[in-house]
Structures are given as C-alpha cells and as structure tokens.
Design a protein around this motif. Structure first.
Motif, PDB file in Angstrom:
ATOM      1  N   ASP A 152      10.577  73.031   5.998  1.00 42.34           N
ATOM      2  CA  ASP A 152      10.204  73.481   4.654  1.00 42.34           C
ATOM      3  C   ASP A 152       9.937  72.312   3.708  1.00 42.34           C
ATOM      4  N   ASP A 173       6.669  77.763   6.351  1.00 42.18           N
ATOM      5  CA  ASP A 173       5.951  78.989   5.961  1.00 42.18           C
ATOM      6  C   ASP A 173       5.072  79.490   7.094  1.00 42.18           C
ATOM      7  N   ARG A 183       6.411  86.023  13.110  1.00 47.95           N
ATOM      8  CA  ARG A 183       6.315  87.473  12.904  1.00 47.95           C
ATOM      9  C   ARG A 183       5.183  88.072  13.736  1.00 47.95           C
ATOM     10  N   GLU A 189       6.994  80.701  10.148  1.00 50.55           N
ATOM     11  CA  GLU A 189       7.554  82.036   9.917  1.00 50.55           C
ATOM     12  C   GLU A 189       6.480  83.118  10.098  1.00 50.55           C
TER      13      GLU A 189
END
Length: 181
Positions: A72, A139, A146, A142
């Motif tokens: 991050d 970001d 998904r 992630e």
C-alpha cells in the motif's frame, strides 16, 4: 514518462506476485517463466526496482526478490518512475518561434510566456502523474484477488513450490556427486 513501455506492465505483474509474499523470495527467472517472458528481459527490470527501494534481493539457491515495503506504500507512479525514469510526457521544441513569416527575426510576442501547447501538455502530465500516484500495488492486488478464483492462487503457489523444490533437489544431487571419490 515519455512512453510507458511493456517493461512497466511486466514489472507491475511481477510485483503483484510478490504482494502478500513476505517469506518466500521469488527469482526474476521464475517470475519471467511464470508469465511467459524472457528471463533476460526481467533481469533488466528488477535492478531498477531494487535501486528505487521497491524490492529487496536475497541471495542464494532460494534467493530472489521480496517487496521492500508494504504494497500500500508502492504507487504505480513509483514503479513507472523506477523502470522508465522520470521523464517529461512532452518535450516542447518552441515551434511557436519558427514561423516562416518571421523571416528569422522572431518577435517577442510570439515567444512571450509559456507556450499554450506546452501548458496543456504539462496540465495533462500533472493529471496523469497524480492519478498514477493514487493507485497502489495493494489496491490493484485486492481487485485482482476479488476477480481470480481461489484455485488460481493455489495453482501459482504449487507451481512456485515445485520450482523451489526442484532447485533444492538439484542442489542436493550436485553436492552428493561432489562428495563421491
């Protein structure tokens, strides 16, 4: 950032495989083969990422690269600047002063102030750099996490484990053959 090359794309994809991988360094060779690209191609990218403090190298048979800081804290702009270098999007050539009707005597008004074309390009570059700085490796990881099915991650881990076990087996075999008279 004159032109963002495929080096950046492959670099980012490699870095995504390093996210959430704090214990097991991955070699640039394994990352290259995992993505179907030449190991020598990635071997040119990783030293740039290391110099920028994005990855850290670990030596040895099980060596490779790990992220040097949390995902991050690594922006796309950090990665692009590390791989491509910090370059302007637009290199103004001051064309506005070269008009043929000036007969080699450019009037002051023609080149006074910032070139309007350059100003627009600078605004675009600033917007692009700002946008790239707001997206982190975490970001994107992630979002990818998904989208990809769980089996993908277990398949990748299995592939990596097989590669590492193969190196360890080869190392043991090589060392046992040296021990024989």
């Amino acid at each position: 950032m004159a032109y963002i090359t495929s080096s950046v794309e492959y670099g980012i994809h490699c870095l995504l495989f390093l996210v959430n991988n704090e214990e097991r360094p991955l070699s640039s060779r394994d990352l290259a083969e995992l993505q179907g690209v030449s190991p020598s191609f990635l071997a040119k990218i990783f030293p740039k990422l290391e110099k920028a403090g994005i990855v850290v190298a670990q030596e040895g048979i099980r060596g490779g690269y790990l992220l040097a800081r949390p995902a991050d804290e690594i922006s796309f702009l950090d990665i692009i600047d590390a791989i491509e270098g910090v370059k302007p999007l637009f290199d103004c050539q001051e064309v506005r002063g070269r008009c043929a009707v000036f007969n080699n005597e450019t009037p002051a008004w023609a080149t006074d102030g910032v070139c309007a074309v350059h100003a627009v390009m600078q605004q675009a570059e600033n917007a692009m750099r700002t946008a790239l700085s707001t997206h982190s490796l975490a970001d994107v990881s992630e979002r990818f996490g998904r989208k990809a099915p769980d089996v993908f991650f277990s398949d990748v881990n299995g592939w990596i484990n097989n590669r590492m076990n193969g190196r360890t087996s080869k190392m043991r075999k090589d060392s046992s053959s040296r021990d024989k008279p």
